[in-house]
Design a protein around this motif. Structure first.
Motif, PDB file in Angstrom:
ATOM      1  N   ASN A 186       0.857  -1.177   0.000  1.00  0.00           N
ATOM      2  CA  ASN A 186       0.000   0.000   0.000  1.00  0.00           C
ATOM      3  C   ASN A 186       0.895   1.229   0.000  1.00  0.00           C
ATOM      4  O   ASN A 186       1.519   1.555   1.008  1.00  0.00           O
ATOM      5  N   GLU A 187       0.984   1.921  -1.146  1.00  0.00           N
ATOM      6  CA  GLU A 187       1.886   3.058  -1.264  1.00  0.00           C
ATOM      7  C   GLU A 187       1.481   4.199  -0.344  1.00  0.00           C
ATOM      8  O   GLU A 187       2.327   4.968   0.119  1.00  0.00           O
ATOM      9  N   GLU A 188       0.201   4.316  -0.063  1.00  0.00           N
ATOM     10  CA  GLU A 188      -0.278   5.420   0.771  1.00  0.00           C
ATOM     11  C   GLU A 188       0.187   5.275   2.213  1.00  0.00           C
ATOM     12  O   GLU A 188       0.594   6.243   2.850  1.00  0.00           O
ATOM     13  N   THR A 189       0.114   4.060   2.737  1.00  0.00           N
ATOM     14  CA  THR A 189       0.417   3.851   4.150  1.00  0.00           C
ATOM     15  C   THR A 189       1.762   3.208   4.401  1.00  0.00           C
ATOM     16  O   THR A 189       2.272   3.246   5.515  1.00  0.00           O
ATOM     17  N   GLY A 190       2.352   2.594   3.368  1.00  0.00           N
ATOM     18  CA  GLY A 190       3.617   1.900   3.556  1.00  0.00           C
ATOM     19  C   GLY A 190       3.457   0.491   4.105  1.00  0.00           C
ATOM     20  O   GLY A 190       4.448  -0.174   4.410  1.00  0.00           O
ATOM     21  N   PHE A 191       2.195  -0.001   4.211  1.00  0.00           N
ATOM     22  CA  PHE A 191       2.010  -1.353   4.738  1.00  0.00           C
ATOM     23  C   PHE A 191       2.376  -2.383   3.668  1.00  0.00           C
ATOM     24  O   PHE A 191       1.969  -2.281   2.516  1.00  0.00           O
ATOM     25  N   SER A 198      10.179   6.118  12.862  1.00  0.00           N
ATOM     26  CA  SER A 198       9.472   4.889  12.533  1.00  0.00           C
ATOM     27  C   SER A 198       9.103   4.867  11.056  1.00  0.00           C
ATOM     28  O   SER A 198       8.947   5.917  10.425  1.00  0.00           O
ATOM     29  N   PRO A 199       8.942   3.663  10.473  1.00  0.00           N
ATOM     30  CA  PRO A 199       8.579   3.569   9.053  1.00  0.00           C
ATOM     31  C   PRO A 199       7.297   4.309   8.696  1.00  0.00           C
ATOM     32  O   PRO A 199       7.201   4.914   7.631  1.00  0.00           O
ATOM     33  N   SER A 200       6.304   4.281   9.591  1.00  0.00           N
ATOM     34  CA  SER A 200       5.044   4.961   9.266  1.00  0.00           C
ATOM     35  C   SER A 200       5.251   6.471   9.190  1.00  0.00           C
ATOM     36  O   SER A 200       4.702   7.152   8.322  1.00  0.00           O
ATOM     37  N   PRO A 208      -3.763   1.829   7.968  1.00  0.00           N
ATOM     38  CA  PRO A 208      -2.789   1.614   9.054  1.00  0.00           C
ATOM     39  C   PRO A 208      -2.246   2.900   9.652  1.00  0.00           C
ATOM     40  O   PRO A 208      -2.069   3.003  10.865  1.00  0.00           O
ATOM     41  N   SER A 209      -1.999   3.894   8.807  1.00  0.00           N
ATOM     42  CA  SER A 209      -1.439   5.147   9.312  1.00  0.00           C
ATOM     43  C   SER A 209      -2.443   5.957  10.129  1.00  0.00           C
ATOM     44  O   SER A 209      -2.067   6.915  10.808  1.00  0.00           O
TER      45      SER A 209
END
Length: 752
Positions: free
Chosen positions: A32-37, A182-184, A665-666
């Motif tokens: 998911n490019e938007e959230t990085g998940f 953090s990654p998020s 997720p974000s």
């Protein structure tokens, strides 16, 4: 073989702590490019400590990862979990990607399609030609790619541009990870700044705290230190001063005394006051902060008040708009107050008390009125009477409340639609502003705002800008409840300033006197202890109980017993929908965090869940929104139920009333389980049954208005569980925390 390996790992899952894994990303299953998940398959590069996994085994890793690609090396820390649908997986709480070094990994990396102009075929050709030096060539000597068959000038230019863009993202992500971001958060920074992120960070890392939601001063300050920003630099000092001002606003203050600001900033930044004074003066000179000199009511000393520019404008704006409102003639035809009071009493078939008659008279004759009183004093009846009078005068009427729950309750009791203030003012997330303002006012001749104690200064300013100057404004609320969560103490300041006509309701009506909740709420507000387990009349069950218990562990057990068994069995309340635990604090055994964990495990063991920042979100959970999200149209304190969960994608959906709101997720750091919530977060809400634990652990929060607010949240049942000492401390302590606000003074000066 993999399944047997997973089963062996599952049998050895750690109960505490986190494991670390290291391996090569083989495949991205989901991204998911938007959230990085990401859901990724990786090949372990080494044995996993405490497990039987061997080098070369393939495992599934899920989590938020910054721009991973096949071929990269991944190091991750997290926990193993058994996904009901997909089996064993490693849930990463922290991860770091590094560039591949071997020819095989580089080939896999380049053929992933991340570089335009290089597919599987050209990735093979390039790696065959340059081997493990391929990435160095791309970084330092990209023109050498012309040596590879099939790469001409056009393809070379495409590859160079794409690689440069990718390298900017890669360098930003690696830089952020190495500095503990953090990654998020890294994904948020990249989405906001794009490829320019690294340059922005080196120019002024403190912009992060301003530009990126969720990244505060402390994180920005840590990054600044890592990249060599001088601890005495103007950038750091000014950002620190603004941060202290923001924290002050978060505590409800409109301004901060200069001495206090310098002291707090000195502790935060570990700097001498001379430098802080110098940079504070510079911020004032630039207009980023405002300074005014006032005289302290208590000491008589003059002091300098420092404001954030937005709060300074809001306080000045409230005074200006109220001045204009009071000076303008009414748009509704004149109403005779005495005749109106008599007429509406006959129409409603009620014998109004003297206080109620006075409220109706004041509403008919004034442009600005405050009606304040506790439970059972007839505020609802007064609102109904006022609405009937203005309806008869052909007035256009608008009703509003600060929260969705309060607006819904107002709709039910008035028979007219009431809206939240945000809906009334038609907030547009795309433009980040309210549509209704002084240039596009509300179409009303009367505006009634219920639960006015909850409205903070900035929102009051926006509301007043939208009120037509010819309209009548009536504020209804209980000034003895907790003040607004946001900055300011608007209702109390307006009342005490003398700028508005005020009707104080003190008489408890006969029907309300039958409620022990109402009687005990007033007892607490008067400084008296509530009655011990009063007996209900006519053989009915009492609506108020006091259970004495001083042991925190036993209190937790009692709360669980009440929620799960006693209250549902005796009062027929649904433990999820009808019973709400309200606690003074977040931490401790009987704080909201621990009680939520206990109640969630007891009430909802659904295995379909996602995790975020130590919180579990399960299908069916009761959850609360922690901050205003104008894009989603959900606001601080809104409570809903999780109705769908996508475990792999880490998404969920929450139903708030009749609206379904998706969460990526974000977004999950905006939610918390809401089986137990703080009393502050319960403002403006009512629940069929409330349970209130009180203990001396909560000493700092044991205040009369806190306990009074908690009791008045219960509609049909209140259960107090606590020690007699804690209860006594709360009732006796009427010294509420002072909020720095000059609204009262400004109103007295301009309208008094």
């Amino acid at each position: 073989m993999l399944r047997s390996y997973q089963n062996s790992l599952l049998a050895a899952l750690p109960q505490k702590g986190q494991d670390e894994i290291h391996g090569r990303i083989e495949q991205l299953v989901f991204s998911n490019e938007e959230t990085g998940f990401i859901v990724a398959k990786i090949i372990l590069a080494a044995e996993v400590a405490g497990h039987s996994g061997k080098s070369g085994e393939q495992i599934t890793v899920v989590g938020v990862m910054p721009s991973p690609f096949p071929g990269q090396m991944l190091t991750a820390r997290g926990v193993w979990r058994n996904n009901p649908k997909f089996g064993l997986e490693f849930a990463a709480a922290w991860c770091e990607c590094s560039m591949p070094t071997s020819s095989e990994s580089i080939r896999l990396y380049l053929q992933s399609g991340m570089v335009k102009g290089i597919g599987k075929e050209y990735a093979g050709r390039i790696v065959d030609h340059f081997g493990d030096q391929t990435l160095r060539v791309l970084d330092e000597e990209p023109d050498l790619l012309r040596q590879v068959k099939g790469i001409g000038r056009k393809r070379l230019a495409q590859v160079k541009d794409s690689w440069e863009e990718h390298r900017g993202v890669r360098d930003l992500m690696l830089f952020l990870q190495s500095n503990g971001v953090s990654p998020s958060y890294a994904m948020r920074i990249y989405r906001f700044y794009g490829g320019a992120g690294l340059a922005v960070l080196h120019e002024n890392p403190y912009r992060l705290a301003v530009d990126i939601p969720g990244i505060g001063f402390l994180t920005a300050d840590r990054i600044a230190g890592q990249i060599g920003v001088d601890s005495r630099s103007p950038q750091r000092v000014r950002a620190g001063l603004i941060h202290v001002m923001d924290q002050s606003a978060d505590k409800g203050h409109v301004f901060c005394p200069r001495e206090e600001l310098i002291s707090l900033a000195g502790e935060l930044l570990a700097l001498d006051s001379d430098l802080l004074e110098q940079e504070l003066d510079a911020l004032v000179a630039e207009g980023r902060l405002y300074l005014e000199i006032f005289e302290d009511d208590e000491s008589g000393r003059t002091f300098q008040a420092i404001y954030l520019s937005s709060l300074y404008a809001a306080e000045q704006g409230v005074v200006r708009r109220l001045s204009l409102l009071l000076a303008a003639p009414k748009t509704v035809r004149p109403i005779d107050p005495d005749k109106a009071a008599q007429w509406v009493a006959e129409r409603l078939g009620l014998e109004l008390a003297q206080e109620q008659i006075e409220a109706v008279r004041q509403a008919a004759g004034n442009k600005l009125l405050v009606i304040t009183g506790g439970p059972g004093t007839g505020k609802t009846t007064i609102i109904q009477a006022i609405l009937r009078i203005f309806e008869a005068a052909k007035a256009r009427i608008a009703l509003a409340a600060p929260t969705g729950r309060a607006a819904k309750r107002m709709t039910e009791t008035s028979g007219r639609e009431a809206k939240t203030v945000h809906r009334l003012l038609e907030y547009t997330p795309q433009r980040g502003m309210f549509t209704r303002n002084e240039n596009n006012p509300l179409a009303c001749d009367l505006l009634v705002l219920d639960e006015a104690s909850m409205i903070d200064l900035p929102l009051m300013h926006h509301l007043l800008k939208a009120v037509p100057l010819g309209a009548t404004l009536i504020l209804v609320g209980d000034m003895n409840q907790l003040p607004s969560v946001g900055p300011g103490n608007v209702l109390k300041d307006v009342i005490e300033s003398g700028a508005a006509s005020v009707v104080r309701l003190t008489e408890i009506f006969r029907q309300a006197r039958q409620s022990s909740i109402v009687l005990n709420a007033h007892a607490v507000n008067d400084g008296r202890l509530p009655l011990q387990n009063p007996k209900a009349e006519n053989g009915e069950l009492s609506d108020f109980y006091l259970i004495e218990q001083s042991d925190p562990e036993r209190m937790v057990d009692l709360i669980l017993e009440m929620v799960l068994r006693r209250i549902p069995r005796r009062f027929k309340f649904d433990p999820m929908e009808d019973v709400q635990v309200l606690t003074p604090m977040h931490k401790g055994l009987i704080g909201a965090l621990n009680l939520n964990n206990c109640l969630q495990d007891a009430l909802n063991r659904n295995s379909s869940q996602v995790q975020r920042a130590g919180r579990n979100f399960r299908l069916g959970d009761k959850v609360m929104q922690l901050r205003n999200n104008y894009d989603k149209e959900v606001f601080n304190g809104d409570i809903g139920r999780i109705i769908s969960v996508e475990c792999e994608a880490q998404r969920l959906a929450v139903r708030f009333g009749d609206r379904l709101v998706p969460y990526e997720p974000s977004d999950l750091d905006e939610l918390t389980p809401a089986y137990a919530i703080s009393i502050h977060k319960s403002q403006g809400s009512e629940y069929p049954a409330v349970i209130i634990p009180l203990h001396t652990q909560h000493y700092i929060m044991l205040q009369r208005n806190l306990l009074y607010t908690a009791i008045t949240r219960g509609r049909r049942l209140v259960v107090l569980i606590g020690s007699e000492r804690a209860l006594g401390l709360a009732v006796k302590n009427n010294q509420t925390q002072r909020r720095y606000s000059s609204l009262k003074l400004r109103l007295q000066k301009n309208l008094g």
